[in-house]
Design a protein around this motif. Structure first.
Motif, mmCIF file in Angstrom:
data_model
loop_
_atom_site.group_PDB
_atom_site.id
_atom_site.type_symbol
_atom_site.label_atom_id
_atom_site.label_comp_id
_atom_site.label_asym_id
_atom_site.label_seq_id
_atom_site.Cartn_x
_atom_site.Cartn_y
_atom_site.Cartn_z
ATOM 1 N N THR A 1 0.802 -1.434 -0.142
ATOM 2 C CA THR A 1 -0.104 0.108 -0.076
ATOM 3 C C THR A 1 1.067 1.142 0.066
ATOM 4 O O THR A 1 1.892 1.149 0.210
ATOM 5 N N LEU A 2 0.210 2.476 -0.425
ATOM 6 C CA LEU A 2 0.970 3.708 -0.382
ATOM 7 C C LEU A 2 1.380 4.082 0.897
ATOM 8 O O LEU A 2 2.589 4.425 1.192
ATOM 9 N N SER A 3 0.681 3.799 2.139
ATOM 10 C CA SER A 3 1.199 4.095 3.750
ATOM 11 C C SER A 3 2.508 3.067 3.694
ATOM 12 O O SER A 3 3.269 3.696 4.345
ATOM 13 N N GLN A 4 2.390 1.680 3.524
ATOM 14 C CA GLN A 4 3.667 1.186 3.618
ATOM 15 C C GLN A 4 4.753 1.731 2.954
ATOM 16 O O GLN A 4 5.795 1.454 3.413
ATOM 17 N N ALA A 5 4.618 2.102 1.601
ATOM 18 C CA ALA A 5 5.620 2.494 0.857
ATOM 19 C C ALA A 5 6.347 3.719 1.492
ATOM 20 O O ALA A 5 7.475 3.882 1.477
ATOM 21 N N VAL A 6 5.300 4.759 1.791
ATOM 22 C CA VAL A 6 5.870 5.827 2.456
ATOM 23 C C VAL A 6 6.845 5.458 3.890
ATOM 24 O O VAL A 6 7.677 6.216 3.927
ATOM 25 N N ILE A 7 6.223 4.712 4.569
ATOM 26 C CA ILE A 7 7.001 4.311 5.633
ATOM 27 C C ILE A 7 8.273 3.937 5.722
ATOM 28 O O ILE A 7 9.285 4.053 6.074
ATOM 29 N N THR B 1 13.897 17.372 5.594
ATOM 30 C CA THR B 1 13.570 16.931 4.476
ATOM 31 C C THR B 1 12.394 15.815 4.461
ATOM 32 O O THR B 1 11.333 15.728 3.836
ATOM 33 N N ILE B 2 12.957 15.054 5.174
ATOM 34 C CA ILE B 2 12.132 13.868 5.367
ATOM 35 C C ILE B 2 10.606 14.237 6.106
ATOM 36 O O ILE B 2 9.505 14.024 5.554
ATOM 37 N N GLU B 3 10.496 15.300 6.694
ATOM 38 C CA GLU B 3 9.250 15.888 7.446
ATOM 39 C C GLU B 3 8.679 16.234 6.407
ATOM 40 O O GLU B 3 7.157 16.262 6.101
ATOM 41 N N ARG B 4 9.153 17.154 5.565
ATOM 42 C CA ARG B 4 8.392 17.629 4.372
ATOM 43 C C ARG B 4 7.947 16.870 3.456
ATOM 44 O O ARG B 4 6.904 16.785 2.899
ATOM 45 N N ASP B 5 8.603 15.795 3.359
ATOM 46 C CA ASP B 5 8.184 14.798 2.234
ATOM 47 C C ASP B 5 6.775 14.089 3.043
ATOM 48 O O ASP B 5 5.959 13.631 2.439
ATOM 49 N N ARG B 6 6.867 13.713 4.371
ATOM 50 C CA ARG B 6 5.825 13.102 5.248
ATOM 51 C C ARG B 6 4.535 14.105 4.829
ATOM 52 O O ARG B 6 3.575 13.579 4.594
ATOM 53 N N GLN B 7 4.705 15.488 4.825
ATOM 54 C CA GLN B 7 3.458 16.245 4.627
ATOM 55 C C GLN B 7 3.005 16.093 3.178
ATOM 56 O O GLN B 7 1.716 16.260 3.032
ATOM 57 N N CYS B 8 3.935 16.138 2.303
ATOM 58 C CA CYS B 8 3.502 15.869 0.867
ATOM 59 C C CYS B 8 2.858 14.564 0.894
ATOM 60 O O CYS B 8 1.689 14.483 0.033
#
Length: 170
Positions: free
Chosen positions: A76-82, A97-104
């Motif tokens: 899933t998208l959530s698993q891929a993001v984590i 940078t990782i935090e900005r990615d998380r928001q996006c």
């Protein structure tokens, strides 16, 4: 053909195969039993889908889920993001940078849903994200979201080898 293997008192089905390069791969499926006769019955089930496992399909067997049926496990998208964020941390990417990615990625999850399978993302989904946020956030922010999504999809293709093709983005 899968073979039985015992580890720590529990049985596993071990599948081995070779890539064209000669590299040997192995996948072990937990049979979740200490009984050899039950393990043999479950091994027969694993052998029925051995070709799919060798092609990289992730499966959940009846003894591994509540439904009692073989299911295809979707990434899933959530698993891929984590997983991607953990990959970035390991490779020394700054936490900001990782935090900005998380928001996006949270924006992408709002548009598509957290459980959206990563392999099912198409160009139409990209357009849907743009349409969803049109007028809600600025065009610059939409482009930031799309750039990060493209990077995530490239990572899924190149590093995780989950997808074979990244959809075009305009």
């Amino acid at each position: 053909m899968a073979r039985l293997k015992i580890r720590g008192g529990k049985w596993y089905a071990r599948i081995r195969w070779y890539l064209p390069s000669g590299k040997r791969l192995e996948k072990q499926v937990p049979l979740k039993t200490s009984s050899e006769s039950i393990a043999f019955e479950r091994l027969i089930e694993v052998n029925k889908v051995e070709k799919r496992i060798k092609k990289g399909m992730k499966l959940e067997f009846p003894w591994q889920n509540k439904d009692g049926q073989i299911k295809v496990v979707k990434y899933t998208l959530s698993q891929a993001v984590i997983d991607n964020m953990e990959f970035q941390r390991i490779n020394g990417i700054r936490e900001s940078t990782i935090e900005r990615d998380r928001q996006c990625f949270n924006n992408v999850k709002m548009a598509l849903g957290e459980d959206y399978p990563i392999v099912d993302i198409t160009s139409n989904d990209i357009e849907e994200i743009k349409y969803y946020f049109n007028g809600k956030i600025s065009n610059v922010t939409i482009n930031m979201v799309l750039v990060r999504l493209k990077r995530l999809l490239n990572w899924c293709r190149d590093v995780k080898e989950i997808i074979t093709k990244v959809p075009k983005m305009k």
